[in-house]
Scaffold this active site. Structure first.
Site, PDB file in Angstrom:
ATOM      1  CG  ASN A 164      59.500  65.463  54.983  1.00 34.37           C
ATOM      2  OD1 ASN A 164      59.041  66.360  55.682  1.00 34.37           O
ATOM      3  ND2 ASN A 164      58.864  64.314  54.765  1.00 34.37           N
TER       4      ASN A 164
ATOM      5  CG  HIS B 296      64.408  63.022  52.816  1.00 34.02           C
ATOM      6  ND1 HIS B 296      63.692  63.185  53.977  1.00 34.02           N
ATOM      7  CD2 HIS B 296      65.703  62.953  53.184  1.00 34.02           C
ATOM      8  CE1 HIS B 296      64.514  63.201  55.007  1.00 34.02           C
ATOM      9  NE2 HIS B 296      65.752  63.065  54.553  1.00 34.02           N
TER      10      HIS B 296
ATOM     11  CB  CYS C 150      69.977  60.348  48.370  1.00 30.46           C
ATOM     12  SG  CYS C 150      68.961  59.833  47.041  1.00 30.46           S
TER      13      CYS C 150
END
Lengths: 338, 338
Positions: A250, A252, A287
């Site tokens: 994803n 991330h 993040c």
């Protein structure tokens, strides 16, 4: 409902039985004196993941106990997972736990139509994200040790779902680690926190089990982790950037990486001479690949060998806060005794 | 000399045999219709590492074939090992290979008194270090795939020892990756290169096998990797620092990490849309916890999708040079067909 698979093993040093087995078509040398026998339930091979693959291999086999409510999985500690103390790194142990947790969510143990990845959640754009993690480490395993991880759902309220894992040495039964992770629900589009809708909670309730140990007792003081102020930080590490391989599909950052960065922001003398015995971590913000972070740490005024931590973006936005507790490294202890 | 262990398996759906096995003392449910039988040589259990631990567990079991000259080991791809293409990262695959290579060096297959870690080497302060690595990737496995790694010694001259690994999908036999690593000998104290002494070479010769495929053919042009000049670099990534968990028990950076840094220093559009199909890497210098590095890359003028790379310390000292070859990512290919 298909019952979960069962595995049974038997063993014999009876040479007559060896002859029986020989008839199976296997060519046995004359010096064989031991037999190991494993029996699979042919009607229900273990599903390895939600892509429907099955495993007939002799490794990392998943077990479902307690009628499928507990996922068990073994991991062999690999050499590249060791840290400078010659023990499996915390990062490696948390990765094992994450793998087992994801299998709990996605495997056939929690049905696709059911609790883990429900249509209802999809239609409301709701997803689970990790909110908090509480870990106690009893001992760190070595190269070649086999770590048994058992993971189950241990709690569910309208605010969060708790998954618990217990790690033990599969050979000796020695306790290794205990992890309780709290997952909260957010809207995938707005990224805002959501209550767990009543229907989803009701469909999840039957999966929650007081298996093995209850979740770690909740100390209200510990629940509300204090935020480390910059002026109380003893040590600040700047310019932390995720690497390409830290990103998941994803895009991330894998949440285990946060722990690595928090440890990285702890004074070197601590990491070198001590090992982590417990920590609590609260995730505040995701993040991604372009994030640049700072890792701050400061010694506690109250408890010896306790540190507070703050992980933040360069613009000051909080990414995670944590509390860690340390004890003398068992390697250092050993060396000083010699 | 103790012969290497042998593993044999048999299987039957004969219910009479099930009854025979039932007599071993195992409680079988009535619906069992398949049996798996595994026979170990009791006199020589598989040694898992040089600490003398043995494994009776059903995971990641090492096999020794060809009279112990080949180490085989299976790895199950874990979710946290995936990259943004939803495939096992190159870093993960190289870690598997490293683990198997270390087992080849250290396991009972190459005796402790023999070739891998000899007394003779110890007395002369000689150690093996990796000098060069040549890799070809056919395909990248997915979560839950089982990767079979086979590693053997494929060459030995007075200058270097070559170890070769072949990775395949254990279920389908699909080729995954081929790795040839050259090890050179250095003096542990002076860190200077040494010829391989004649006695050590002689004791190693019997272990070298033309097993499976011969080492990748040596193209003289490729052997001498050109050094990328700074003014030809298209992209420079600065300020790379090893993390705590990148250090091995010797406090050196694990050599697989170099590959991660080289990829990190490749333009993002390349990493995002392409996958690595081959690379050659030459190691020039060790680095440790306080090293700060730069990763430079530049497109080749001659070959499409080929890049040259330089990894260096901030003071300019060369750490590694590499050449990479890329092809359109299979995920991207798939998406554009839909």
């Amino acid at each position: 409902m298909v019952p979960p698979s069962k595995l049974m093993r038997g063993r014999s040093i009876d040479n007559n039985n060896a002859i029986n087995l020989y008839n199976f078509g296997t060519s046995l040398p004359s010096h064989v004196t031991r037999l190991q026998v494993k029996v699979d339930n042919f009607q229900d091979p273990l599903k390895i993941n939600n892509f429907g693959k099955t495993v007939n291999h002799e490794l990392e086999k998943r077990r479902f106990t307690q009628d499928g409510y507990v996922v068990g999985q073994n991991f062999l500690v690999r050499l590249y997972e060791l840290d400078i103390h010659e023990k499996a790194s915390l990062e490696a142990l948390l990765n094992y736990t994450q793998e087992t947790g994801l299998n709990l969510f996605q495997s056939s143990g929690l049905r696709v139509e059911g609790f883990g990845v429900s249509k209802e959640m999809n239609s409301r754009n709701l997803i689970w994200v990790i909110g908090r993690m509480q870990v106690e480490v009893d001992s760190y395993p070595s190269w070649g040790d086999i770590v048994q991880v058992e993971t189950w759902c241990s709690g569910l309220t309208k605010h969060c779902l708790t998954c618990s894992s217990r790690l033990t040495d599969a050979n000796t039964g020695t306790k290794i680690m205990r992890v309780d992770s709290e997952f909260v629900m957010i809207n995938e589009k707005t990224r805002r926190l959501s209550r767990i809708p009543e229907e989803i909670k009701a469909s999840g309730d039957p999966y929650v089990k007081d298996y093995l140990d209850p979740p770690l007792s909740v100390d209200d003081k510990l629940r509300k982790l204090q935020k480390l102020d910059e002026d109380k930080a003893d040590y600040i590490l700047r310019g932390i950037k995720p690497l390409w391989f830290d990103l998941d599909p994803n895009q991330h950052v894998n949440n285990v990486k946060y722990i690595s960065w928090i440890l990285e922001g702890t004074p070197e003398a601590v990491r070198e001479n001590y090992e982590l015995s417990a920590f609590t971590l609260e995730y505040r913000r995701e993040c991604g690949r372009n994030s640049v972070l700072q890792s701050l740490s400061g010694a506690s005024n109250e408890v010896p060998n306790e540190y507070y931590h703050l992980l933040r973006l360069e613009n000051g936005n909080e990414v995670a806060r944590a509390r860690t507790l340390w004890r003398k490294s068992s390697k250092i202890e050993c060396n000083s005794m010699n």
